[in-house]
Scaffold this motif. Structure first.
Motif, PDB file in Angstrom:
ATOM      1  N   UNK A 176       0.835  -1.204   0.000  1.00 39.99           N
ATOM      2  CA  UNK A 176       0.000   0.000   0.000  1.00 39.99           C
ATOM      3  C   UNK A 176       0.865   1.248   0.000  1.00 39.99           C
ATOM      4  N   UNK A 177       0.353   2.318  -0.583  1.00 41.59           N
ATOM      5  CA  UNK A 177       1.014   3.626  -0.557  1.00 41.59           C
ATOM      6  C   UNK A 177       0.004   4.632  -0.020  1.00 41.59           C
ATOM      7  N   UNK A 222      -1.862   7.367 -11.888  1.00 44.97           N
ATOM      8  CA  UNK A 222      -2.134   7.389 -13.324  1.00 44.97           C
ATOM      9  C   UNK A 222      -0.997   6.699 -14.079  1.00 44.97           C
ATOM     10  N   UNK A 223       0.236   7.001 -13.688  1.00 39.97           N
ATOM     11  CA  UNK A 223       1.395   6.451 -14.400  1.00 39.97           C
ATOM     12  C   UNK A 223       1.567   4.956 -14.139  1.00 39.97           C
ATOM     13  N   UNK A 224       1.184   4.512 -12.935  1.00 38.98           N
ATOM     14  CA  UNK A 224       1.303   3.091 -12.602  1.00 38.98           C
ATOM     15  C   UNK A 224       0.035   2.325 -12.977  1.00 38.98           C
ATOM     16  N   UNK A 225      -0.958   3.039 -13.503  1.00 37.71           N
ATOM     17  CA  UNK A 225      -2.259   2.452 -13.845  1.00 37.71           C
ATOM     18  C   UNK A 225      -2.870   1.721 -12.654  1.00 37.71           C
ATOM     19  N   UNK A 226      -2.889   2.426 -11.514  1.00 35.51           N
ATOM     20  CA  UNK A 226      -3.483   1.875 -10.294  1.00 35.51           C
ATOM     21  C   UNK A 226      -4.646   2.756  -9.862  1.00 35.51           C
ATOM     22  N   UNK A 227      -5.658   2.177  -9.207  1.00 39.56           N
ATOM     23  CA  UNK A 227      -6.723   3.030  -8.662  1.00 39.56           C
ATOM     24  C   UNK A 227      -6.197   3.854  -7.490  1.00 39.56           C
ATOM     25  N   UNK A 228      -6.926   4.910  -7.148  1.00 40.85           N
ATOM     26  CA  UNK A 228      -6.542   5.762  -6.027  1.00 40.85           C
ATOM     27  C   UNK A 228      -7.802   6.200  -5.304  1.00 40.85           C
ATOM     28  N   UNK A 229      -7.826   5.994  -3.982  1.00 43.62           N
ATOM     29  CA  UNK A 229      -8.942   6.479  -3.166  1.00 43.62           C
ATOM     30  C   UNK A 229      -8.467   7.715  -2.411  1.00 43.62           C
ATOM     31  N   UNK A 230      -9.125   8.849  -2.648  1.00 48.75           N
ATOM     32  CA  UNK A 230      -8.693  10.094  -2.003  1.00 48.75           C
ATOM     33  C   UNK A 230      -9.556  10.399  -0.789  1.00 48.75           C
ATOM     34  N   UNK A 231      -8.989  11.199   0.130  1.00 42.68           N
ATOM     35  CA  UNK A 231      -9.732  11.711   1.296  1.00 42.68           C
ATOM     36  C   UNK A 231     -10.342  10.606   2.146  1.00 42.68           C
ATOM     37  N   UNK A 232      -9.550   9.591   2.467  1.00 43.21           N
ATOM     38  CA  UNK A 232     -10.066   8.470   3.252  1.00 43.21           C
ATOM     39  C   UNK A 232     -10.143   8.821   4.735  1.00 43.21           C
ATOM     40  N   UNK A 285     -11.671  -1.156  -2.580  1.00 45.10           N
ATOM     41  CA  UNK A 285     -10.561  -0.881  -3.477  1.00 45.10           C
ATOM     42  C   UNK A 285      -9.855  -2.200  -3.794  1.00 45.10           C
ATOM     43  N   UNK A 286      -9.820  -2.551  -5.063  1.00 45.16           N
ATOM     44  CA  UNK A 286      -9.158  -3.783  -5.493  1.00 45.16           C
ATOM     45  C   UNK A 286      -7.967  -3.385  -6.347  1.00 45.16           C
ATOM     46  N   UNK A 287      -6.764  -3.720  -5.900  1.00 44.35           N
ATOM     47  CA  UNK A 287      -5.588  -3.283  -6.652  1.00 44.35           C
ATOM     48  C   UNK A 287      -4.371  -4.079  -6.252  1.00 44.35           C
ATOM     49  N   UNK A 288      -3.411  -4.189  -7.159  1.00 46.01           N
ATOM     50  CA  UNK A 288      -2.138  -4.827  -6.859  1.00 46.01           C
ATOM     51  C   UNK A 288      -1.414  -4.053  -5.774  1.00 46.01           C
ATOM     52  N   UNK A 289      -1.405  -2.728  -5.903  1.00 43.34           N
ATOM     53  CA  UNK A 289      -0.867  -1.852  -4.867  1.00 43.34           C
ATOM     54  C   UNK A 289      -1.994  -0.892  -4.492  1.00 43.34           C
ATOM     55  N   UNK A 290      -2.329  -0.853  -3.203  1.00 45.72           N
ATOM     56  CA  UNK A 290      -3.445  -0.010  -2.760  1.00 45.72           C
ATOM     57  C   UNK A 290      -2.941   1.408  -2.521  1.00 45.72           C
ATOM     58  N   UNK A 291      -3.504   2.388  -3.223  1.00 43.72           N
ATOM     59  CA  UNK A 291      -3.069   3.780  -3.054  1.00 43.72           C
ATOM     60  C   UNK A 291      -4.205   4.613  -2.475  1.00 43.72           C
ATOM     61  N   UNK A 292      -3.893   5.387  -1.435  1.00 42.17           N
ATOM     62  CA  UNK A 292      -4.942   6.239  -0.863  1.00 42.17           C
ATOM     63  C   UNK A 292      -4.354   7.459  -0.181  1.00 42.17           C
ATOM     64  N   UNK A 340     -13.943  -0.203 -19.590  1.00 40.71           N
ATOM     65  CA  UNK A 340     -13.634  -1.161 -18.518  1.00 40.71           C
ATOM     66  C   UNK A 340     -13.686  -0.484 -17.151  1.00 40.71           C
ATOM     67  N   UNK A 341     -14.200  -1.199 -16.134  1.00 42.63           N
ATOM     68  CA  UNK A 341     -14.304  -0.626 -14.787  1.00 42.63           C
ATOM     69  C   UNK A 341     -12.930  -0.548 -14.134  1.00 42.63           C
ATOM     70  N   UNK A 342     -12.745   0.436 -13.256  1.00 36.73           N
ATOM     71  CA  UNK A 342     -11.502   0.581 -12.498  1.00 36.73           C
ATOM     72  C   UNK A 342     -11.603  -0.147 -11.164  1.00 36.73           C
ATOM     73  N   UNK A 343     -10.624   0.111 -10.287  1.00 30.15           N
ATOM     74  CA  UNK A 343     -10.508  -0.674  -9.055  1.00 30.15           C
ATOM     75  C   UNK A 343     -11.226  -0.115  -7.844  1.00 30.15           C
ATOM     76  N   UNK A 344     -11.841   1.071  -7.975  1.00 28.67           N
ATOM     77  CA  UNK A 344     -12.517   1.673  -6.826  1.00 28.67           C
ATOM     78  C   UNK A 344     -14.018   1.542  -7.019  1.00 28.67           C
ATOM     79  N   UNK A 345     -14.690   0.904  -6.061  1.00 31.21           N
ATOM     80  CA  UNK A 345     -16.118   0.652  -6.233  1.00 31.21           C
ATOM     81  C   UNK A 345     -16.897   1.227  -5.057  1.00 31.21           C
TER      82      UNK A 345
END
Ligand SMILES: Cc1cc2nc3c(=O)[nH]c(=O)nc-3n(C[C@H](O)[C@H](O)[C@H](O)COP(=O)(O)OP(=O)(O)OC[C@H]3O[C@@H](n4cnc5c(N)ncnc54)[C@H](O)[C@@H]3O)c2cc1C
Ligand SMILES: Nc1ncnc2c1ncn2[C@@H]1O[C@H](COP(=O)(O)O)[C@@H](O)[C@H]1O
Lengths: 334, 257
Positions: free
Chosen positions: A94-95, A112-122, A149-156, B215-220
């Protein structure tokens, strides 16, 4: 390689970095992972010890200090790319970063560059083998969203007001109090596209809206730009700042930097005096952090009146000058 | 200059949000809709830039079919074209939103053979507030992007743009080469109101509709909740000018006078 990585801002955001580190520590503890920190760019002169102390003080075993000539001043693209490369290099679970303007911008760039989801303001985060469960702020604070949040690396990013969770059992964290500094140098193509800072200026002095103990705010009910004169006078007498609603800004009565609310500033004064402001949710989220709220409004049922700690029912143009006069009268008496 | 502005349809209510019975979304049946204040400023700035340098403004949205209303609103303010990426009534996650926007922009750029000089976003969407869709689109297209911007200074001949934004300690100015992207904040300008002529134009304007596979992303999103807030009993200090002594008592009690 695992671990939990926290992006810290040793210069501008020690407090918010501490909150993010506290979150990281609990998450790392729960996962049985190491806690690491990352700082990008040069640290201020003479602050070389600040970085390992800040990180180590919160249980991080190591700090990645990310350096490169392109990182010597802030650039969203360069900093984000550097973080994305560090993530690829260290493969954390996680980051986490504080939800400051800069922290959020760098995380968005890196995600964006790592093509990972990001959850803001947690506000809360709980790791799960399938999908991480989290809650985050929406609409400037009027709503909370529960999300997965489903991701290889969890970013928030962690919201400024988030309360760090209680310690989650045994951790693999450092107890020495100071973290080991590890240098990391990202690589940039010569054609790397980025913006760069070309000028910086410091704020003009004066009482600032976001730090003032008293904020005297006006809305549509103030009636016009001149209607703000008594509010300014009251602000001066209380050592406060003048704020306003979006209606006042949109009508050109006040500059936008005075606006309180979702798309303006969030204020946390001891006393917020709301004059002729109805209390739309978008305004409320900007002033709900005040300890006391005094609403001055002709309408006893206005949302701000019913939510305030104190209220005066009446015309702003009569009430505020009378308050100013009463302050002068008492000053003359003593 | 060719400018693209990305806008999102959001509820305009100033009242406490009413959730649907299952808590999964906002009950929008009785709401009106708008674009956020940041995006209103993006539209205004784009229109001003084109008034000054020539060119055209395209507005782009990902959303339900009804989001056409927001595109027409932007056209009534001076935008030239509208593109609607129809994505159904459910909220789209930020990765998928960015994907759909990027594809639509790529299509537009391929059709004209040239990039948009400037792609504009709001700093954050007023409802979801992910603070990232603009950055994702800019990265996918290889454009620089600065967020939180409250001042734009373009030099089309030199092919560069300067962005000013406030920081906790003051302000900073960035420079980037065109084509570029920017996420702006309210305060950038004072948006105009739609003119009669603008409204007529908007009514007649053709909206391009796209329906790509996204395609859907990883945040749901799972559900929404209203945070608990204590509601104090309001102490009414009085009515009109006669309340002044009670107000000053309060100021003295709080030690601010
Ligand atoms: C996405 C989004 C973001 C927004 N962001 C913000 C934001 O950051 N900040 C913000 O403020 N708004 C924001 N708004 C706008 C918000 O919804 C309201 O429209 C706005 O706050 C209303 O301003 P107001 O209270 O001054 O005006 P009104 O709602 O018109 O209220 C005027 C009040 O003054 C009272 N009044 C009238 N005459 C007098 C008098 N003589 N004496 C005393 N009282 C009187 C009336 O009873 C009424 O309560 C946002 C809206 C949206 C959709
Ligand atoms: N559905 C959408 N359609 C078009 N633009 C959008 C959409 N969602 C977000 N944006 C743009 O991206 C900005 C940031 O959104 P967000 O990342 O959700 O905070 C918004 O201000 C818009 O300019």
């Amino acid at each position: 390689m695992g671990g939990v990585l926290v992006l810290v801002e040793p210069d501008g955001g020690v407090e918010s970095s501490a909150v993010a580190l506290a979150f990281g520590r609990v998450i790392a503890g729960g996962l049985g992972e190491l806690l690491g920190a990352a700082a990008i760019g040069p640290v201020a002169d003479g602050a070389d010890d600040a970085l390992p102390a800040l990180a180590g003080g919160h249980g991080a075993t190591h700090v990645h200090h990310v350096r490169h000539p392109l990182l010597d001043d802030y650039s969203p693209e360069c900093w984000g790319e550097a973080l994305a490369q560090l993530v690829a290099h260290t493969e954390p679970r996680a980051v986490i970063s504080p939800a400051t303007a800069r922290g959020t911008e760098v995380m968005a760039q890196a995600a964006a560059r790592a093509d990972l989801p990001l959850a803001t303001n947690c506000l809360t985060v709980s790791p799960d083998s399938r999908a991480w469960q989290l809650s985050r702020i929406r609409q400037g604070g009027m709503l909370i969203e529960d999300a997965e949040l489903t991701a290889g690396v969890v970013m928030m990013t962690i919201a400024a007001g988030a309360v760090p969770p209680d310690d989650a059992g045994p951790t693999a964290v450092s107890t020495s109090g100071t973290a080991q500094v590890v240098s990391y140098t990202p690589e940039f193509d010569t054609s790397f596209v980025h913006s760069r800072v070309v000028d910086r200026s410091a704020q003009e002095s004066g009482v600032s809206l976001t730090t003032a103990r008293v904020v005297v705010s006006g809305g549509r009910g103030v009636g016009g730009a001149e209607g703000f004169l008594p509010l300014e006078e009251l602000a001066k007498l209380t050592g406060g700042a003048v704020g306003c609603s979006r209606v006042a800004t949109n009508n050109g009565w006040r500059p936008h930097r005075d606006q309180v609310g979702q798309t303006g500033s969030k204020v946390n004064p001891d006393l917020y005096i709301a004059c002729g402001i109805s209390g739309a949710t978008q305004h409320w989220v900007g002033c709900m952090g005040a300890k006391h709220i005094l609403a001055v409004n002709t309408d006893p049922d206005a949302p701000l009146v019913t939510r305030a700690t104190h209220a005066v029912i009446g015309d702003v143009a009569e009430v505020i000058p009378a308050v100013v006069e009463e302050i002068h009268r008492r000053a003359r008496r003593t | 200059m060719r400018i693209m502005v990305c806008v999102k349809r959001v509820p305009a209510s100033g009242g406490a949000p009413q959730l649907t019975e299952d808590g999964r979304g906002i009950d929008t049946r009785h709401l009106s809709f708008t674009v956020g204040p940041h995006e209103e400023c993006a539209i205004e700035e784009a229109v001003q830039l084109v008034e000054r340098f020539g060119g055209s403004v395209t507005v782009l949205t990902v959303g339900p079919a009804e989001a056409e209303e927001q595109l027409r609103f932007a056209i009534s303010l001076g935008a030239d074209h509208g593109i609607l990426v129809e994505a159904g009534p459910d909220e789209v996650d930020p990765q998928a939103t960015a994907f759909a926007l990027t594809e639509a922009i790529r299509d537009g750029e391929a059709a004209s053979g040239a990039p948009f000089d400037l792609i504009m976003f709001g700093n954050e969407s007023p409802d979801a507030g992910h603070y990232q869709v603009g950055v994702r689109v800019a990265c996918a297209l290889g454009r620089p992007i600065v967020g939180g911007v409250k001042g734009i200074d373009v030099d089309p001949d030199a092919g560069r743009v300067r962005f000013r934004r406030d920081t906790p300690g003051g302000a900073e100015v960035f420079e980037a080469a065109l084509p570029a992207a920017v996420a702006v904040r309210e305060g950038l300008n004072l948006p105009r109101y739609p003119s009669m002529r603008g409204r007529l134009r908007a009514r007649k304007a053709e909206i391009t509709e796209l329906r790509p596979h996204v395609p859907a992303g990883g945040l749901r999103r799972i559900r929404l909740r209203v945070p608990e807030q204590q509601r104090p009993e309001t102490v009414v200090l009085g009515h009109g000018a006669s309340a002044a002594p009670a107000v000053v008592d309060l100021l003295e009690e709080l030690e601010v006078v």
